[in-house]
Design a protein around this motif. Structure first.
Motif, mmCIF file in Angstrom:
data_model
loop_
_atom_site.group_PDB
_atom_site.id
_atom_site.type_symbol
_atom_site.label_atom_id
_atom_site.label_comp_id
_atom_site.label_asym_id
_atom_site.label_seq_id
_atom_site.Cartn_x
_atom_site.Cartn_y
_atom_site.Cartn_z
ATOM 1 N N GLU A 1 163.321 10.813 126.902
ATOM 2 C CA GLU A 1 162.715 10.981 125.577
ATOM 3 C C GLU A 1 162.526 12.456 125.252
ATOM 4 O OE1 GLU A 1 162.145 8.757 123.292
ATOM 5 O OE2 GLU A 1 162.948 7.173 124.566
ATOM 6 N N GLU A 2 162.146 13.243 126.259
ATOM 7 C CA GLU A 2 161.989 14.680 126.048
ATOM 8 C C GLU A 2 163.325 15.316 125.681
ATOM 9 O OE1 GLU A 2 160.831 18.657 128.674
ATOM 10 O OE2 GLU A 2 160.523 16.653 129.501
ATOM 11 N N GLY A 3 164.383 14.940 126.411
ATOM 12 C CA GLY A 3 165.706 15.468 126.118
ATOM 13 C C GLY A 3 166.226 15.019 124.767
ATOM 14 N N ARG A 4 165.942 13.765 124.410
ATOM 15 C CA ARG A 4 166.389 13.247 123.116
ATOM 16 C C ARG A 4 165.714 14.001 121.970
ATOM 17 N NH1 ARG A 4 164.608 9.707 119.520
ATOM 18 N NH2 ARG A 4 162.747 9.284 120.756
ATOM 19 N N ARG A 5 164.423 14.281 122.131
ATOM 20 C CA ARG A 5 163.717 15.038 121.089
ATOM 21 C C ARG A 5 164.271 16.458 120.974
ATOM 22 N NH1 ARG A 5 159.259 12.182 123.268
ATOM 23 N NH2 ARG A 5 158.764 13.941 124.640
ATOM 24 N N ALA A 6 164.533 17.094 122.126
ATOM 25 C CA ALA A 6 165.073 18.460 122.098
ATOM 26 C C ALA A 6 166.444 18.486 121.435
ATOM 27 C CB ALA A 6 165.157 19.014 123.520
ATOM 28 N N GLU B 1 175.539 20.860 121.994
ATOM 29 C CA GLU B 1 176.476 20.131 122.852
ATOM 30 C C GLU B 1 175.942 20.016 124.272
ATOM 31 O OE1 GLU B 1 179.963 22.457 122.309
ATOM 32 O OE2 GLU B 1 180.525 21.489 120.399
ATOM 33 N N VAL B 2 175.311 21.094 124.769
ATOM 34 C CA VAL B 2 174.706 21.050 126.110
ATOM 35 C C VAL B 2 173.594 20.002 126.148
ATOM 36 C CG1 VAL B 2 173.307 22.346 127.775
ATOM 37 C CG2 VAL B 2 175.303 23.424 126.704
ATOM 38 N N LEU B 3 172.749 20.004 125.122
ATOM 39 C CA LEU B 3 171.650 19.034 125.074
ATOM 40 C C LEU B 3 172.170 17.615 124.928
ATOM 41 C CD1 LEU B 3 169.107 20.980 122.849
ATOM 42 C CD2 LEU B 3 168.810 20.346 125.243
ATOM 43 N N ASP B 4 173.236 17.445 124.154
ATOM 44 C CA ASP B 4 173.817 16.103 124.007
ATOM 45 C C ASP B 4 174.339 15.588 125.343
ATOM 46 O OD1 ASP B 4 173.236 15.967 121.334
ATOM 47 O OD2 ASP B 4 175.236 16.555 120.654
ATOM 48 N N ARG B 5 174.988 16.468 126.109
ATOM 49 C CA ARG B 5 175.479 16.049 127.429
ATOM 50 C C ARG B 5 174.321 15.724 128.358
ATOM 51 N NH1 ARG B 5 179.262 20.274 126.443
ATOM 52 N NH2 ARG B 5 178.044 21.743 127.703
ATOM 53 N N ARG B 6 173.260 16.539 128.282
ATOM 54 C CA ARG B 6 172.079 16.272 129.117
ATOM 55 C C ARG B 6 171.436 14.940 128.718
ATOM 56 N NH1 ARG B 6 166.511 17.714 128.476
ATOM 57 N NH2 ARG B 6 165.417 17.801 130.483
ATOM 58 N N GLU B 7 171.368 14.699 127.417
ATOM 59 C CA GLU B 7 170.780 13.439 126.951
ATOM 60 C C GLU B 7 171.588 12.247 127.457
ATOM 61 O OE1 GLU B 7 169.899 11.120 122.710
ATOM 62 O OE2 GLU B 7 170.705 13.158 122.717
ATOM 63 N N ALA B 8 172.919 12.346 127.393
ATOM 64 C CA ALA B 8 173.777 11.251 127.873
ATOM 65 C C ALA B 8 173.603 11.042 129.378
ATOM 66 C CB ALA B 8 175.234 11.560 127.537
ATOM 67 N N ARG B 9 173.495 12.176 130.127
ATOM 68 C CA ARG B 9 173.307 12.069 131.580
ATOM 69 C C ARG B 9 171.970 11.409 131.903
ATOM 70 N NH1 ARG B 9 174.082 16.921 132.364
ATOM 71 N NH2 ARG B 9 171.957 17.696 132.703
ATOM 72 N N LEU B 10 170.905 11.798 131.188
ATOM 73 C CA LEU B 10 169.594 11.187 131.412
ATOM 74 C C LEU B 10 169.593 9.718 131.031
ATOM 75 C CD1 LEU B 10 167.282 14.052 130.098
ATOM 76 C CD2 LEU B 10 167.510 13.292 132.468
ATOM 77 N N ALA B 11 170.329 9.372 129.980
ATOM 78 C CA ALA B 11 170.403 7.966 129.570
ATOM 79 C C ALA B 11 171.079 7.134 130.650
ATOM 80 C CB ALA B 11 171.154 7.845 128.245
ATOM 81 N N ARG B 12 172.154 7.678 131.248
ATOM 82 C CA ARG B 12 172.830 6.942 132.338
ATOM 83 C C ARG B 12 171.910 6.778 133.534
ATOM 84 N NH1 ARG B 12 177.120 10.319 130.707
ATOM 85 N NH2 ARG B 12 176.703 11.748 132.448
ATOM 86 N N LEU B 13 171.182 7.845 133.880
ATOM 87 C CA LEU B 13 170.236 7.770 134.995
ATOM 88 C C LEU B 13 169.157 6.734 134.714
ATOM 89 C CD1 LEU B 13 169.070 8.937 137.659
ATOM 90 C CD2 LEU B 13 167.784 10.538 136.245
ATOM 91 N N LYS B 14 168.627 6.768 133.504
ATOM 92 C CA LYS B 14 167.580 5.822 133.112
ATOM 93 C C LYS B 14 168.081 4.380 133.220
ATOM 94 C CE LYS B 14 164.715 4.789 129.019
ATOM 95 N NZ LYS B 14 165.395 3.574 128.531
#
Length: 356
Positions: free
Chosen positions: A65-70, A168-181
């Motif tokens: 959620e933090e990454g998605r907001r960022a 783009e960096v944040l989008d990749r981080r968000e996708a990675r966190l979503a997969r982990l979640k």
């Protein structure tokens, strides 16, 4: 006649962890003793695994959620810069058109002739010179404005490219966190139902497996009384009617997932740990003011009968044992340890400064 307790509920989504943790995963909630702390083969018990995954899932959800907001903030910044850049580029185009029109006007009014010839042909040379100065000043002003606007557009273009890369960096981080979640939640869901199957077997046999010693929360409550679960949705309330109950509902239901930590609302002593019957796995605590609370339909028990507990201490994990068709906690406030002496838990907690 013993009244049955809780209506079916759907397990809610995992609650969002209030504290952002430093790492994506957190250390597992360890087992303090070995009585029911292992699976019989040297590995952690299902209860401990569920507790560990539950906390990890909360942490992953919080970080996602933090990454998605960022990422959302950065996407908004990119759009804002794109709008500013489009405006600057439009202004440059307009100014260039103005320069073109001025050049054309000068040509049509004799601007192509040498100034000496134009002075000789002019009816009023002074007026021609004044006009020439005015046109020259306007030409210079427009030229300077074009240059400034071009520089602003270049700066905005650089900022926009930088913001796009950051997005783009944040989008990749968000996708990675979503997969982990998703991965943690899938493991948690499997472990939850394994835990529930074990709990159902114990409840059906009427024999509790013994206390599963889970690591307690690192931070202790600063208040004398707390809610029985940290994050929840209220469902069936006290004294409500329902087809699943022989009489009226005897407590307050909290909709939570299987494995959610259940905590003692206040300090006291455990006076009952039982399995089987309508309440499934249950714990009853006598508090220091002489009142009692019950925690029912548990999937595991983390305390023994006769044990002292503190405010907020985990006494078990939520489940759906007994007369229950959906994961939740059935919570009662009683005048005695026995069924039938219950009072409205919402009002009882409110008297102790705890609002639901």
């Amino acid at each position: 006649m013993r009244s049955l307790s809780c209506r079916p509920l759907l397990a809610p989504l995992l609650p969002v962890l209030l504290c952002a943790l430093v790492a994506l995963g957190v250390p597992g909630t360890a087992i303090a003793d070995g009585r029911d702390g292992s699976d019989g083969h040297g590995g952690p018990s299902t209860s401990a695994e569920v507790a560990r995954l539950y906390v990890e899932a909360q942490s992953a959800t919080s970080r996602y959620e933090e990454g998605r907001r960022a990422a959302g903030v950065q996407r908004a910044r990119v759009k804002h810069l794109e709008r500013l850049l489009a405006k600057e580029r439009y202004d440059v185009a307009v100014l260039r058109e103005d320069l073109g029109r001025m050049a054309t006007a000068q040509y049509r009014t004799g601007g192509g002739l040498p100034l000496t010839a134009r002075l000789l042909l002019a009816d009023d040379p002074d007026e021609l010179l004044r006009g020439r100065r005015v046109v020259g000043q306007a030409d210079l002003a427009v030229t300077n404005t074009v240059a400034r606007t071009q520089r602003a557009a270049a700066r905005l273009a650089t900022a926009q490219r930088s913001a796009t890369r950051a997005r783009e960096v944040l989008d990749r981080r968000e996708a990675r966190l979503a997969r982990l979640k998703r991965g943690i939640e899938a493991k948690l869901e499997t472990a939850r139902w394994t835990l529930q199957q074990q709990a159902d077997a114990s409840a059906a046999a009427g024999r509790c497996r013994g206390a599963v010693r889970l690591a307690q929360p690192q931070s202790s409550p600063t208040r004398a009384w707390v809610t029985p679960v940290e994050t929840y949705e209220l469902s069936a309330g006290f004294d409500s009617a329902g087809a699943r109950w022989a009489a009226r509902h005897t407590g307050q239901d909290f909709a939570v997932g299987i494995g959610a930590p259940v905590r003692s609302v206040g300090a006291g002593r455990v006076v009952r740990v039982a399995c089987g019957g309508g309440f499934g796995m249950e714990v009853v605590v006598r508090h220091e003011d002489g009142s009692y609370t019950q925690y029912a339909h548990l999937a595991s028990v983390a305390v023994d009968q006769g044990e002292r507990v503190g405010t907020g201490q985990w006494v078990g994990q939520a489940g759906t044992t007994g007369n229950s068709t959906g994961p939740h906690l059935h919570f009662e406030a009683r005048l005695t340890p026995d069924l039938g002496s219950g009072v409205d838990p919402v009002g009882w907690l409110a008297e102790r400064g705890v609002g639901l």
